[in-house]
Enzyme design. Structure first.
Site, mmCIF file in Angstrom:
data_model
loop_
_atom_site.group_PDB
_atom_site.id
_atom_site.type_symbol
_atom_site.label_atom_id
_atom_site.label_comp_id
_atom_site.label_asym_id
_atom_site.label_seq_id
_atom_site.Cartn_x
_atom_site.Cartn_y
_atom_site.Cartn_z
ATOM 1 N N ASP A 383 1.052 -1.028 0.063
ATOM 2 C CA ASP A 383 -0.386 0.042 -0.317
ATOM 3 C C ASP A 383 0.899 1.337 -0.426
ATOM 4 O O ASP A 383 1.930 1.149 0.760
ATOM 5 C CB ASP A 383 -1.013 0.075 1.444
ATOM 6 C CG ASP A 383 -1.724 -1.255 1.633
ATOM 7 O OD1 ASP A 383 -2.869 -1.130 0.485
ATOM 8 O OD2 ASP A 383 -1.666 -2.010 1.850
ATOM 9 N N THR A 384 0.421 2.243 -0.347
ATOM 10 C CA THR A 384 1.414 3.293 -0.465
ATOM 11 C C THR A 384 0.485 4.578 -1.344
ATOM 12 O O THR A 384 -0.639 4.841 -1.336
ATOM 13 C CB THR A 384 1.806 2.525 -2.954
ATOM 14 O OG1 THR A 384 3.004 1.773 -2.397
ATOM 15 C CG2 THR A 384 2.787 3.691 -3.066
ATOM 16 N N ILE A 385 1.107 6.088 -1.290
ATOM 17 C CA ILE A 385 0.633 6.943 -2.156
ATOM 18 C C ILE A 385 1.365 7.681 -3.419
ATOM 19 O O ILE A 385 2.442 6.676 -3.141
ATOM 20 C CB ILE A 385 0.633 7.611 -1.423
ATOM 21 C CG1 ILE A 385 2.399 8.609 -0.658
ATOM 22 C CG2 ILE A 385 -0.023 7.510 0.040
ATOM 23 C CD1 ILE A 385 2.720 9.654 -1.433
#
Length: 576
Positions: A383-385
């Protein structure tokens, strides 16, 4: 999150899936909102307050890089479920002065005091997903200062000041972030420093609740005032060292002090007249290029979006690219040569994304039948931005940053206000594997920024976060824009294809021998699903593995920016 057996769920999908929806205004593929246009500057992030911070920084005279750093800092506070200064960073920058793209690999290395033998002697078959053992050196702060040193205009203290204020005064937590935060708390609360700094007496903040992080405010203020070395060589580094010594970890002051990210040359592939750019390994970006190179040999003007032909060819190309991903993508200092010969690594990338190699791989696709297993090609050699910004001078930034597995390892040094990444889980505990664990080595990385140029001019800065979905998503965005004529917003809102089960670089899937599993987001017609099943695809329902997209496009004639932020996140595209 798979919730039902394939056979049962497929029946439900066949009954329930609607035909692709049309936008109420354009009649084109569905879009949740209009494209945003602005003449001078644009920002698109996964949080509206971060978008506003980016715009404010540019209004104060900051560059797109300043704005991207400011937005990234804000997201570390406001969306800790996906990123923070305990993680790594990658970026692609279009510089209007040099008229070229610049790539930065801000990934950190494994602790030098931890060895493959230690894992084996202590009975580990794989690197644990949480706790101290998967922690690698955080590369984000170094990445900020490298980008700022080359392209920044405002003092770093001014760039970080908006986040410092929000960290002290508080900000309301948004819907999607609250949901994932609540899911993370039971998993991570056992690790020292997490509950005290990232919960309200053991629970996650709820939607709309005011959240403060004064510890992070102090950390960012110190970094802004004292510079990069405050994090890697100062008191912060010494506190990190003491924390990991106390809690059976291996990260040390010396690991932090030795860290350096690097400027890298982006790799590209031409897809029907546009050049798509990604960063080379140790990331997975070139998988998107491989998918596109393979698909360029098919005439998609004959196929509708969402048709069985469209989905089948995409999935088969993905399987081939991901077989190579598992075999050939690794830290170039260790693979394909073990002597750090970067010329060999560059040659390997060049071959993987070449037209000649794509033609060989394309010939393996059966248009009527799904492949159950595929081999990597034979070469001559979490999960990342995601955010993007663009300024009045024409600079555009494509930046992605992550802790991996949402909130990361759970390890949070008391008083510092951030969680360390667990990216080391991507190492393989097997000697001879390209991603085998070694001291001071960078793990295989999933986070990838992207860029598209047209006739040598910047066109689209974009990204789509989400583990192994990222290269699949990048290729789909390019196809939506180029093959299916969608606008910037439609390209992100269109239903997505996600194939799971390919052989994995981290060894989590030893070898695909059953064709894997195909997840289709709501919006694909039942005729497509039925036809895909007849071709041998296994289709299952999945809730949420489709990533999150932001994008900015530039009109080469007028210089006007277009911005898009998709509906799967809490984000916003805005400009002035």
């Amino acid at each position: 999150m798979k919730v039902m057996p394939a056979c049962l769920m497929c029946c439900l999908v066949l009954l329930a899936a609607p035909a692709p929806a049309a936008d109420r205004i354009t009649g084109q593929p569905f879009a949740t909102r209009s494209v945003v246009y602005a003449p001078e500057a644009m920002a698109a992030t996964s949080h509206p307050l971060a978008t506003q911070i980016a715009l404010d920084v540019m209004k104060q005279g900051g560059s797109a890089v300043d704005a991207a750093i400011a937005a990234n800092a804000a997201l570390g506070l406001m969306e800790p479920t996906g990123n923070g200064i305990g993680g790594d960073l990658f970026a692609i920058v279009w510089d209007p002065k040099s008229q070229k793209l610049h790539g930065y690999n801000g990934s950190g290395r494994s602790p030098k005091g931890l060895t493959l033998k230690w894992f084996q002697d202590n009975g580990h078959q794989s690197v644990p997903s949480h706790g101290p053992l998967p922690v690698t050196v955080p590369g984000t702060v170094d990445g900020w200062f490298a980008l700022h040193g080359r392209f920044g205009k405002l003092p770093m203290a001014d760039v970080l000041a908006p986040t410092v204020r929000y960290a002290r005064d508080g900000h309301p937590v948004h819907d999607t972030i609250a949901y994932y935060w609540n899911r993370s708390v039971p998993l991570l609360s056992k690790w020292p420093g997490f509950s005290e700094q990232f919960t309200f007496d053991g629970r996650a903040p709820r939607t709309g609740e005011l959240w403060k992080n004064p510890n992070l405010a102090n950390t960012l203020e110190t970094i802004g005032r004292e510079g990069r070395d405050a994090f890697y060589k100062g008191d912060i580094a010494r506190r990190i060292d003491a924390y990991f010594r106390e809690h059976d970890g291996f990260l040390r002051y010396e690991d932090l002090a030795a860290h350096e990210g690097e400027w890298v040359e982006p790799a590209s592939a031409n897809y029907r007249g546009v050049d798509v750019w990604e960063l080379p390994p140790n990331g997975q970006g070139i998988a998107a290029l491989q998918i596109l190179e393979i698909l360029e040999g098919f005439d998609f003007s004959k196929f509708e979006f969402g048709s069985a032909e469209h989905v089948h060819l995409f999935v088969e190309a993905k399987k081939l690219a991901f077989a190579d991903r598992a075999r050939w993508y690794a830290d170039p200092d260790y693979f394909p040569a073990r002597d750090g010969d970067r010329a060999k690594a560059k040659a390997l990338v060049g071959e993987l994304v070449s037209e000649q190699y794509a033609a060989k791989r394309r010939a393996l696709i059966n248009p009527d039948r799904a492949a159950r297993s595929v081999d990597a090609g034979i070469l001559q050699h979490g999960d990342t931005i995601y955010l993007t910004t663009a300024d009045k001078d024409g600079m555009m930034v494509s930046l992605i940053q992550s802790n991996y597995r949402g909130m990361g390892s759970g390890m949070a040094t008391p008083g510092l206000g951030f969680i360390f990444q667990d990216r080391g889980e991507q190492f393989v505990l097997k000697a001879g594997h390209p991603n085998s664990f070694a001291p001071g080595k960078r793990p295989f990385h999933t986070i990838i920024p992207a860029f598209i140029t047209k006739d040598g001019e910047p066109w689209v800065s974009f990204g789509l976060m989400g583990g192994a979905m990222q290269p699949q998503g990048h290729a789909q965005i390019v196809m939506n824009l180029v093959d299916f004529g969608m606008n910037l917003q439609e390209a992100g809102d269109a239903p997505r294809i996600q194939h799971d089960g390919s052989t994995d670089p981290a060894g989590q899937v030893a070898e695909m021998n059953d064709g894997g599993v195909l997840n289709l987001e709501t919006g694909f017609p039942y005729e497509t699903i039925r036809a895909l099943m007849r071709k041998g695809h296994t289709i299952e329902f999945a809730d949420g593995p489709y990533g999150g997209y932001q994008a900015i496009a530039r009109d080469p004639e007028t210089g006007v920016y277009a911005g898009a932020s998709e509906s799967r996140k809490d984000g916003q595209a805005a400009g002035y």
